[in-house]
Motif scaffolding. Structure first.
Motif, PDB file in Angstrom:
ATOM      1  N   SER A  13     -18.327  -2.608 -13.548  1.00 51.78           N
ATOM      2  CA  SER A  13     -17.730  -3.559 -12.612  1.00 51.78           C
ATOM      3  C   SER A  13     -16.338  -3.953 -13.079  1.00 51.78           C
ATOM      4  O   SER A  13     -15.406  -4.086 -12.277  1.00 51.78           O
ATOM      5  N   TYR A  14     -16.189  -4.131 -14.376  1.00 50.98           N
ATOM      6  CA  TYR A  14     -14.887  -4.510 -14.914  1.00 50.98           C
ATOM      7  C   TYR A  14     -13.904  -3.341 -14.850  1.00 50.98           C
ATOM      8  O   TYR A  14     -12.709  -3.520 -14.595  1.00 50.98           O
ATOM      9  N   ILE A  15     -14.412  -2.125 -15.062  1.00 47.98           N
ATOM     10  CA  ILE A  15     -13.564  -0.944 -14.925  1.00 47.98           C
ATOM     11  C   ILE A  15     -13.068  -0.817 -13.488  1.00 47.98           C
ATOM     12  O   ILE A  15     -11.862  -0.653 -13.235  1.00 47.98           O
ATOM     13  N   ASP A  16     -13.995  -0.886 -12.529  1.00 45.14           N
ATOM     14  CA  ASP A  16     -13.634  -0.708 -11.127  1.00 45.14           C
ATOM     15  C   ASP A  16     -12.659  -1.776 -10.657  1.00 45.14           C
ATOM     16  O   ASP A  16     -11.825  -1.536  -9.787  1.00 45.14           O
ATOM     17  N   ARG A  17     -12.769  -2.968 -11.227  1.00 46.61           N
ATOM     18  CA  ARG A  17     -11.900  -4.063 -10.816  1.00 46.61           C
ATOM     19  C   ARG A  17     -10.490  -3.921 -11.392  1.00 46.61           C
ATOM     20  O   ARG A  17      -9.507  -4.237 -10.717  1.00 46.61           O
ATOM     21  N   ASN A  18     -10.371  -3.439 -12.614  1.00 47.73           N
ATOM     22  CA  ASN A  18      -9.091  -3.518 -13.321  1.00 47.73           C
ATOM     23  C   ASN A  18      -8.430  -2.178 -13.625  1.00 47.73           C
ATOM     24  O   ASN A  18      -7.329  -2.162 -14.166  1.00 47.73           O
ATOM     25  N   VAL A  19      -9.074  -1.061 -13.305  1.00 51.92           N
ATOM     26  CA  VAL A  19      -8.456   0.228 -13.607  1.00 51.92           C
ATOM     27  C   VAL A  19      -7.168   0.425 -12.817  1.00 51.92           C
ATOM     28  O   VAL A  19      -6.296   1.219 -13.212  1.00 51.92           O
ATOM     29  N   ILE A  20      -7.003  -0.324 -11.751  1.00 51.37           N
ATOM     30  CA  ILE A  20      -5.779  -0.212 -10.960  1.00 51.37           C
ATOM     31  C   ILE A  20      -4.543  -0.560 -11.780  1.00 51.37           C
ATOM     32  O   ILE A  20      -3.421  -0.152 -11.439  1.00 51.37           O
ATOM     33  N   ALA A  21      -4.725  -1.288 -12.888  1.00 52.02           N
ATOM     34  CA  ALA A  21      -3.589  -1.672 -13.722  1.00 52.02           C
ATOM     35  C   ALA A  21      -2.843  -0.452 -14.273  1.00 52.02           C
ATOM     36  O   ALA A  21      -1.624  -0.474 -14.398  1.00 52.02           O
ATOM     37  N   ILE A  22      -3.569   0.611 -14.591  1.00 49.98           N
ATOM     38  CA  ILE A  22      -2.928   1.803 -15.132  1.00 49.98           C
ATOM     39  C   ILE A  22      -2.425   2.715 -14.022  1.00 49.98           C
ATOM     40  O   ILE A  22      -1.733   3.708 -14.269  1.00 49.98           O
ATOM     41  N   LEU A  23      -2.761   2.394 -12.765  1.00 49.46           N
ATOM     42  CA  LEU A  23      -2.433   3.266 -11.638  1.00 49.46           C
ATOM     43  C   LEU A  23      -1.356   2.702 -10.732  1.00 49.46           C
ATOM     44  O   LEU A  23      -1.038   3.291  -9.689  1.00 49.46           O
ATOM     45  N   ILE A  24      -0.789   1.549 -11.077  1.00 45.97           N
ATOM     46  CA  ILE A  24       0.178   0.892 -10.198  1.00 45.97           C
ATOM     47  C   ILE A  24       1.366   1.802  -9.886  1.00 45.97           C
ATOM     48  O   ILE A  24       1.780   1.933  -8.730  1.00 45.97           O
ATOM     49  N   GLU A  25       1.926   2.433 -10.899  1.00 51.12           N
ATOM     50  CA  GLU A  25       3.139   3.226 -10.693  1.00 51.12           C
ATOM     51  C   GLU A  25       2.916   4.420  -9.760  1.00 51.12           C
ATOM     52  O   GLU A  25       3.669   4.592  -8.795  1.00 51.12           O
ATOM     53  N   PRO A  26       1.911   5.260  -9.981  1.00 50.17           N
ATOM     54  CA  PRO A  26       1.726   6.387  -9.053  1.00 50.17           C
ATOM     55  C   PRO A  26       1.326   5.968  -7.638  1.00 50.17           C
ATOM     56  O   PRO A  26       1.745   6.592  -6.659  1.00 50.17           O
ATOM     57  N   ILE A  27       0.520   4.903  -7.500  1.00 54.72           N
ATOM     58  CA  ILE A  27       0.158   4.428  -6.163  1.00 54.72           C
ATOM     59  C   ILE A  27       1.393   3.895  -5.445  1.00 54.72           C
ATOM     60  O   ILE A  27       1.616   4.171  -4.256  1.00 54.72           O
ATOM     61  N   LYS A  28       2.210   3.150  -6.160  1.00 55.68           N
ATOM     62  CA  LYS A  28       3.434   2.608  -5.579  1.00 55.68           C
ATOM     63  C   LYS A  28       4.342   3.718  -5.079  1.00 55.68           C
ATOM     64  O   LYS A  28       4.893   3.645  -3.974  1.00 55.68           O
ATOM     65  N   GLN A  29       4.503   4.753  -5.870  1.00 56.59           N
ATOM     66  CA  GLN A  29       5.393   5.845  -5.490  1.00 56.59           C
ATOM     67  C   GLN A  29       4.859   6.603  -4.277  1.00 56.59           C
ATOM     68  O   GLN A  29       5.624   6.977  -3.388  1.00 56.59           O
ATOM     69  N   GLU A  30       3.563   6.824  -4.205  1.00 58.85           N
ATOM     70  CA  GLU A  30       3.008   7.583  -3.084  1.00 58.85           C
ATOM     71  C   GLU A  30       3.097   6.819  -1.772  1.00 58.85           C
ATOM     72  O   GLU A  30       3.401   7.405  -0.719  1.00 58.85           O
ATOM     73  N   PHE A  31       2.860   5.518  -1.801  1.00 56.05           N
ATOM     74  CA  PHE A  31       2.851   4.736  -0.571  1.00 56.05           C
ATOM     75  C   PHE A  31       4.173   4.039  -0.298  1.00 56.05           C
ATOM     76  O   PHE A  31       4.321   3.356   0.730  1.00 56.05           O
ATOM     77  N   GLY A  32       5.143   4.182  -1.205  1.00 58.62           N
ATOM     78  CA  GLY A  32       6.435   3.539  -1.012  1.00 58.62           C
ATOM     79  C   GLY A  32       6.340   2.026  -0.998  1.00 58.62           C
ATOM     80  O   GLY A  32       7.064   1.351  -0.255  1.00 58.62           O
ATOM     81  N   ALA A  33       5.463   1.464  -1.811  1.00 62.78           N
ATOM     82  CA  ALA A  33       5.236   0.027  -1.827  1.00 62.78           C
ATOM     83  C   ALA A  33       6.185  -0.662  -2.803  1.00 62.78           C
ATOM     84  O   ALA A  33       6.730  -0.049  -3.729  1.00 62.78           O
ATOM     85  N   SER A  34       6.387  -1.950  -2.597  1.00 68.90           N
ATOM     86  CA  SER A  34       7.167  -2.761  -3.534  1.00 68.90           C
ATOM     87  C   SER A  34       6.260  -3.307  -4.619  1.00 68.90           C
ATOM     88  O   SER A  34       5.026  -3.220  -4.524  1.00 68.90           O
ATOM     89  N   ASP A  35       6.856  -3.888  -5.652  1.00 66.97           N
ATOM     90  CA  ASP A  35       6.042  -4.509  -6.694  1.00 66.97           C
ATOM     91  C   ASP A  35       5.258  -5.696  -6.151  1.00 66.97           C
ATOM     92  O   ASP A  35       4.135  -5.968  -6.594  1.00 66.97           O
ATOM     93  N   THR A  36       5.839  -6.403  -5.182  1.00 68.84           N
ATOM     94  CA  THR A  36       5.131  -7.518  -4.568  1.00 68.84           C
ATOM     95  C   THR A  36       3.879  -7.033  -3.862  1.00 68.84           C
ATOM     96  O   THR A  36       2.793  -7.629  -3.982  1.00 68.84           O
ATOM     97  N   MET A  37       4.009  -5.935  -3.118  1.00 61.30           N
ATOM     98  CA  MET A  37       2.849  -5.372  -2.416  1.00 61.30           C
ATOM     99  C   MET A  37       1.791  -4.896  -3.407  1.00 61.30           C
ATOM    100  O   MET A  37       0.584  -5.072  -3.177  1.00 61.30           O
ATOM    101  N   MET A  38       2.228  -4.330  -4.532  1.00 66.13           N
ATOM    102  CA  MET A  38       1.267  -3.883  -5.536  1.00 66.13           C
ATOM    103  C   MET A  38       0.584  -5.071  -6.208  1.00 66.13           C
ATOM    104  O   MET A  38      -0.578  -4.986  -6.596  1.00 66.13           O
ATOM    105  N   GLY A  39       1.304  -6.181  -6.336  1.00 66.91           N
ATOM    106  CA  GLY A  39       0.674  -7.398  -6.848  1.00 66.91           C
ATOM    107  C   GLY A  39      -0.389  -7.923  -5.911  1.00 66.91           C
ATOM    108  O   GLY A  39      -1.436  -8.418  -6.341  1.00 66.91           O
ATOM    109  N   LEU A  40      -0.130  -7.809  -4.618  1.00 68.20           N
ATOM    110  CA  LEU A  40      -1.130  -8.193  -3.616  1.00 68.20           C
ATOM    111  C   LEU A  40      -2.349  -7.285  -3.692  1.00 68.20           C
ATOM    112  O   LEU A  40      -3.497  -7.756  -3.646  1.00 68.20           O
ATOM    113  N   LEU A  41      -2.114  -5.990  -3.840  1.00 71.37           N
ATOM    114  CA  LEU A  41      -3.208  -5.024  -3.896  1.00 71.37           C
ATOM    115  C   LEU A  41      -4.062  -5.209  -5.148  1.00 71.37           C
ATOM    116  O   LEU A  41      -5.298  -5.170  -5.085  1.00 71.37           O
TER     117      LEU A  41
END
Length: 462
Positions: free
Chosen positions: A27-55
């Protein structure tokens, strides 16, 4: 294997503990693994850091906070908790897999909210089950094993998640980490035990049920609670902002790969947090016997000591190594480890402090209320605030955003200090000294220490 002299404890009991512990890790992995994935997700979806903070933060925290209290209430009303945890585990695991199949930022946001729906019903029923699966004299050890989940989850999420993302892409990370939860949910459903509910406090069960409003009003009026809650909220905001964005900071500013950033952050944070949590409990245990206000002052001290380590992580030149025992060690590794060691003091000790200023019939509600502050402000606003500030500052924005976020630790420590002036356990001093009430055998047991009242909390350490 947990030793026991209770004839009702058998291999199925231990199997249930193992399954619940593994489910909590994932449960903790599924909740927080996004921390290591912020950069590639941001680049693929063209999101801002604010949007990634929301996600990464607010989308999860809002749904989790809205559902955790009513689901915990349902768990206390007599439903089969084993089945409830199994169903919730299956739901958040499926939602995690769906996070890897999304095709836009907004569908990713919905998938993250789906993860929160499932996880909101997992923690409290698990704690309630474990408090009744084993006899009282085994609960401290049992719950301590269970509560290692966040530290192990962070370590695995960062190290394995970073490597998978680098080699196979960020989507594969969600597939790999989501699938085991589905298997664990099935195993718990068929092999887990739903323990018989205990009646250890009949004198309390005979008391009239108060309305939720009067219950919460009484808790808020408890000596020092509101200042402690505000301190936790600010510490959580800074702490979650750091945990979610620190791996991305390493990738952006120190040109690390995802695998390297995950390895350094995972090992340094996970191992140091385990050691720091145990160390703080032992020390606080002894100090509280002399002066009960150390239950507030010791976590405040941890916050203050973690602050310079966090600042040093940002300001120390990345090309300037540190010599230790004749070896050149990455300064990032050292400062991350120091930060994790000291910053692990405040969460569990704060829950232990709250358990001392309310009656036993209020402890679960008090812990849930404190957790609400942590989840909404910490997990919710922390990543969003840091991401928004990163966009605002522009060039080198993430470093400046983290520096601003770290400053909240100082205000948090100030609120802890105010709380210490009002804080007073319900027990008289003589009884407190004899019982050594807020132990970190009771601090690692911070949540578990309240297990006799079917302690319910969401999680947040961190």
């Amino acid at each position: 294997m947990i030793p026991s002299s209770n004839n009702n404890v058998n291999w199925r009991t231990h199997t249930t503990l193992l399954l619940l512990a593994l489910i909590y890790v994932f449960s903790y992995i599924d909740r927080n693994v996004i921390a290591i994935l912020i950069e590639p997700i941001k680049q693929e979806f063209g999101a801002s850091d604010t949007m990634m903070g929301l996600l990464s933060g607010l989308a999860f925290a809002t749904v989790y906070s809205l559902l955790s209290l009513p689901l915990s209430h349902i768990a206390d009303k007599g439903v089969n908790r084993r089945n409830m945890v199994a169903i919730c585990c299956g739901l958040w695991s499926i939602a995690t897999v769906l996070c890897g199949a999304v095709q836009s930022f907004w569908t990713a946001l919905l998938a993250r909210m789906g993860v929160a729906v499932g996880e909101a019903g997992g923690m409290a029923p698990s704690i309630s089950m474990l408090s009744e699966l084993y006899p009282k004299n085994r609960r401290s050890l049992v719950i301590s094993i269970f509560m290692m989940g966040p530290h192990l989850g962070l370590l695995l999420a960062m190290i394995i998640g970073g490597w998978i993302a680098q080699e196979y892409g960020w989507r594969m990370v969600f597939f790999v980490f989501g699938a085991p939860g589905i298997v664990l949910a099935i195993l718990l459903y068929f092999f887990g035990i739903e323990p018989k509910r205990s009646t250890e406090a009949p004198q309390e069960s005979a008391q009239p049920h108060h309305s939720l409003r009067s219950q919460l009003s009484s808790i808020i009026a408890a000596p020092g609670f509101i200042w402690l809650a505000l301190g936790c909220a600010l510490a959580g905001t800074a702490g979650y902002g750091y945990v979610i964005w620190a791996p991305t900071y390493l990738v952006r500013t120190q040109e690390m790969s995802l695998a390297s950033a995950g390895l350094i952050f995972g090992i340094a944070s996970g191992v140091s947090a385990c050691i720091g949590s145990l160390f703080s409990g032992v020390c606080c245990d002894r100090l509280v016997q002399k002066q009960y206000r150390w239950q507030i002052l010791f976590p405040m001290l941890g916050i203050l000591l973690s602050f310079p380590a966090g600042i040093a992580l940002i300001l120390w030149p990345s090309d300037l190594s540190i010599e230790l025992l004749g070896f050149a060690i990455s300064p990032s590794f050292i400062f991350i480890a120091l930060f994790a060691f000291f910053n692990s003091w405040w969460p569990s000790l704060s829950y232990a402090a709250v358990s001392q200023i309310v009656g036993s019939s209020q402890r679960a509600s008090a812990a849930a209320l404190l957790n609400l502050f942590l989840t909404l402000f910490g997990a919710g606003l922390g990543p969003l605030l840091t991401g928004g500030l990163s966009d605002y500052f522009g060039d080198n924005g993430l470093a400046n955003a983290l520096l601003v976020t770290f400053s909240l630790f100082l205000l948090s420590a100030f609120f802890y200090l105010i709380s210490s002036f009002y804080y007073r356990p319900l027990q008289d001093d003589e009884h407190l000294n004899k019982s050594a009430s807020p132990t970190l055998s009771n601090a690692h047991k911070a949540e578990p220490n309240i297990a006799d009242t079917n302690y319910q909390q969401g999680e947040n350490h961190g």
